[in-house]
Design a protein around this motif. Structure first.
Motif, mmCIF file in Angstrom:
data_model
loop_
_atom_site.group_PDB
_atom_site.id
_atom_site.type_symbol
_atom_site.label_atom_id
_atom_site.label_comp_id
_atom_site.label_asym_id
_atom_site.label_seq_id
_atom_site.Cartn_x
_atom_site.Cartn_y
_atom_site.Cartn_z
ATOM 1 N N ILE A 24 0.872 -1.182 0.000
ATOM 2 C CA ILE A 24 0.000 0.000 0.000
ATOM 3 C C ILE A 24 0.909 1.232 0.000
ATOM 4 N N PRO A 25 0.800 2.096 -1.003
ATOM 5 C CA PRO A 25 1.664 3.287 -1.036
ATOM 6 C C PRO A 25 1.436 4.160 0.190
ATOM 7 N N THR A 26 2.463 4.904 0.569
ATOM 8 C CA THR A 26 2.386 5.692 1.799
ATOM 9 C C THR A 26 1.272 6.731 1.734
ATOM 10 N N ASN A 27 1.036 7.288 0.545
ATOM 11 C CA ASN A 27 0.005 8.328 0.465
ATOM 12 C C ASN A 27 -1.410 7.754 0.528
ATOM 13 N N GLU A 28 -1.536 6.427 0.394
ATOM 14 C CA GLU A 28 -2.867 5.801 0.499
ATOM 15 C C GLU A 28 -3.032 5.040 1.811
ATOM 16 N N LEU A 29 -2.007 5.125 2.667
ATOM 17 C CA LEU A 29 -2.021 4.333 3.903
ATOM 18 C C LEU A 29 -2.985 4.942 4.902
ATOM 19 N N THR A 42 -4.322 5.678 8.840
ATOM 20 C CA THR A 42 -3.530 6.188 9.975
ATOM 21 C C THR A 42 -3.039 5.049 10.870
ATOM 22 N N ASP A 43 -3.714 3.891 10.804
ATOM 23 C CA ASP A 43 -3.253 2.773 11.648
ATOM 24 C C ASP A 43 -2.439 1.758 10.837
ATOM 25 N N GLY A 44 -2.068 2.110 9.622
ATOM 26 C CA GLY A 44 -1.302 1.193 8.783
ATOM 27 C C GLY A 44 0.186 1.293 9.038
ATOM 28 N N PHE A 45 0.933 0.257 8.632
ATOM 29 C CA PHE A 45 2.380 0.239 8.808
ATOM 30 C C PHE A 45 3.045 0.615 7.492
ATOM 31 N N ARG A 46 3.818 1.684 7.539
ATOM 32 C CA ARG A 46 4.452 2.212 6.340
ATOM 33 C C ARG A 46 5.416 1.187 5.753
ATOM 34 N N LEU A 47 5.344 0.967 4.472
ATOM 35 C CA LEU A 47 6.203 0.067 3.685
ATOM 36 C C LEU A 47 6.036 -1.405 4.047
ATOM 37 N N LEU A 48 5.059 -1.714 4.901
ATOM 38 C CA LEU A 48 4.851 -3.114 5.285
ATOM 39 C C LEU A 48 3.464 -3.625 4.922
ATOM 40 N N ASP A 49 2.458 -2.771 4.985
ATOM 41 C CA ASP A 49 1.093 -3.245 4.721
ATOM 42 C C ASP A 49 0.865 -3.472 3.237
ATOM 43 N N VAL A 50 0.003 -4.461 2.965
ATOM 44 C CA VAL A 50 -0.298 -4.810 1.570
ATOM 45 C C VAL A 50 -1.803 -4.770 1.362
ATOM 46 N N ASP A 51 -2.206 -4.749 0.089
ATOM 47 C CA ASP A 51 -3.644 -4.684 -0.183
ATOM 48 C C ASP A 51 -4.319 -6.044 0.085
ATOM 49 N N ASN A 52 -3.668 -7.139 -0.310
ATOM 50 C CA ASN A 52 -4.238 -8.478 -0.071
ATOM 51 C C ASN A 52 -3.256 -9.320 0.712
ATOM 52 N N ARG A 53 -3.677 -9.689 1.931
ATOM 53 C CA ARG A 53 -2.782 -10.490 2.765
ATOM 54 C C ARG A 53 -2.949 -11.968 2.427
ATOM 55 N N ILE A 54 -1.919 -12.739 2.770
ATOM 56 C CA ILE A 54 -2.052 -14.203 2.659
ATOM 57 C C ILE A 54 -2.756 -14.661 3.923
ATOM 58 N N VAL A 55 -3.868 -15.349 3.772
ATOM 59 C CA VAL A 55 -4.575 -15.884 4.937
ATOM 60 C C VAL A 55 -4.255 -17.372 5.041
ATOM 61 N N LEU A 56 -3.767 -17.783 6.210
ATOM 62 C CA LEU A 56 -3.395 -19.187 6.386
ATOM 63 C C LEU A 56 -3.876 -19.669 7.754
#
Lengths: 229, 111
Positions: free
Chosen positions: A123-128, A130-144
């Motif tokens: 997720i780009p920083t400008n679309e993150l 306020t509770d997101g993690f910069r440079l770490l969060d993604v749009d679709n996570r792997i669910v396992l």
């Protein structure tokens, strides 16, 4: 996950990572004690009054400082080899995940379940939010599912990437034209973050990996939601 | 009444962001090693009146004491941990197989 100024290993989410942390503590204590010993010996040089211009040999001390390090190394080697073989044990995985590295995102396939596929972009920083993690969060996570053996097959579509989750002790290179396999086991629910670990171009630092570990009934519900959509 | 119980003192000790007091056997290894080293060093000085030699003996005692205690403690801790995991797994299996044919077969085998 990693926070700023994080020097040590992340808390484990897998029994193998837990064992790696135990071995790390064991080896580090031995290394710290050796460093303290060498520091002490060097410090004592300041107070040395002995001068011997005709020193030729000292059989006893040579024997001591050969055999003692060999014994210390045995105490490191045995736990290390035990862990090495433990990491290579064959288990029966219940879920298989395929991970394909691209420039610069990951795509995942759950072939066990009627071919669920999706791409995972940072997720780009400008679309993150306020509770997101910069440079770490993604749009679709792997669910396992947690408490299940997971097999992961990693490859790449263009250049070499590397799929990593430090909390699980997993790092697997994704090489074009090659399938690399590893297993892991998550013993607690949560979000586990990782980042691409093989230089792959301009946005190598911007293709993270996020695993969402959930109880198996939630995983089944997620799978059926994905199949229906 | 449970709230009146005195809280255990916080024994955390952070080095480079890691609470080393939580590492099994770490705290005891260094406590015994340092106190043993100081004790043996003092005794060596009282016995020999040679400060340098006593310092070397004290340091050697600290080094050997810490390493030996660590190895023994970690080995015992690892054995205990393995037994705890076996017990936990056995309790889980017992709860899973309770009242089933598998439990009856196991009871016959163990009888």
């Amino acid at each position: 996950m990693s926070t700023w100024a994080n020097l040590g290993l992340q808390d484990s989410a897998s029994p193998l990572m837990e064992q790696l942390i135990f071995f790390h503590d064991h080896a580090l204590l031995i290394l710290v004690m050796i460093t303290v010993l060498v520091g002490y010996l060097m410090f004592m040089l300041f107070f040395n009054n002995y001068v011997n211009r005709f020193l030729l040999h000292g059989q006893l001390i040579e024997m001591i400082w050969t055999i003692l390090p060999a014994i210390i190394l045995l105490f490191i080697a045995f736990p290390s080899l035990r862990l090495l073989y433990l990491l290579d044990e064959i288990n029966e995985p219940s879920v298989t995940l395929k991970s394909i590295g691209h420039q610069w995102y990951w795509s995942y396939e759950y072939s066990d379940f009627n071919n669920i596929e999706f791409d995972s972009y940072m997720i780009p920083t400008n679309e993150l939010s306020t509770d997101g993690f910069r440079l770490l969060d993604v749009d679709n996570r792997i669910v396992l599912p947690m408490n299940s053996q997971i097999r992961i097959l990693v490859t790449a579509a263009d250049v070499i990437h590397s799929w990593t989750i430090p909390a699980l002790g997993v790092k697997v290179d994704g090489t074009p034209g090659r399938l690399n396999q590893t297993n892991f086991f998550m013993n607690r629910p949560g979000l586990f973050y990782g980042q691409c670990s093989e230089i792959c171009g301009a946005n190598h630092s911007f293709m993270p990996i996020v695993i969402e570990s959930v109880p198996i009934n939630y995983f089944i519900k997620w799978i059926s939601n994905n199949l229906n959509s | 009444m449970l709230d009146d119980a005195p809280e255990e003192p916080n024994k955390s000790f952070y080095i480079f962001g890691r609470d080393v007091a939580q590492i099994p056997c770490f705290r005891n290894s260094f406590l015994y090693g340092i106190s043993g080293g100081i004790g043996v060093g003092v005794l060596a000085f009282l016995g020999t009146s040679r400060p340098h030699l006593a310092t070397h003996i004290g340091f050697g005692s600290f080094f050997c004491g810490t390493i030996v205690y660590w190895m023994a403690c970690r080995y015992q801790w690892s054995v205990r941990r393995f037994e705890q995991q076996q017990l936990r797994e056995a309790m889980r299996r017992q709860a899973m197989y309770e009242g089933t044919k598998v439990e009856r077969e196991l009871d016959i085998k163990s009888a």
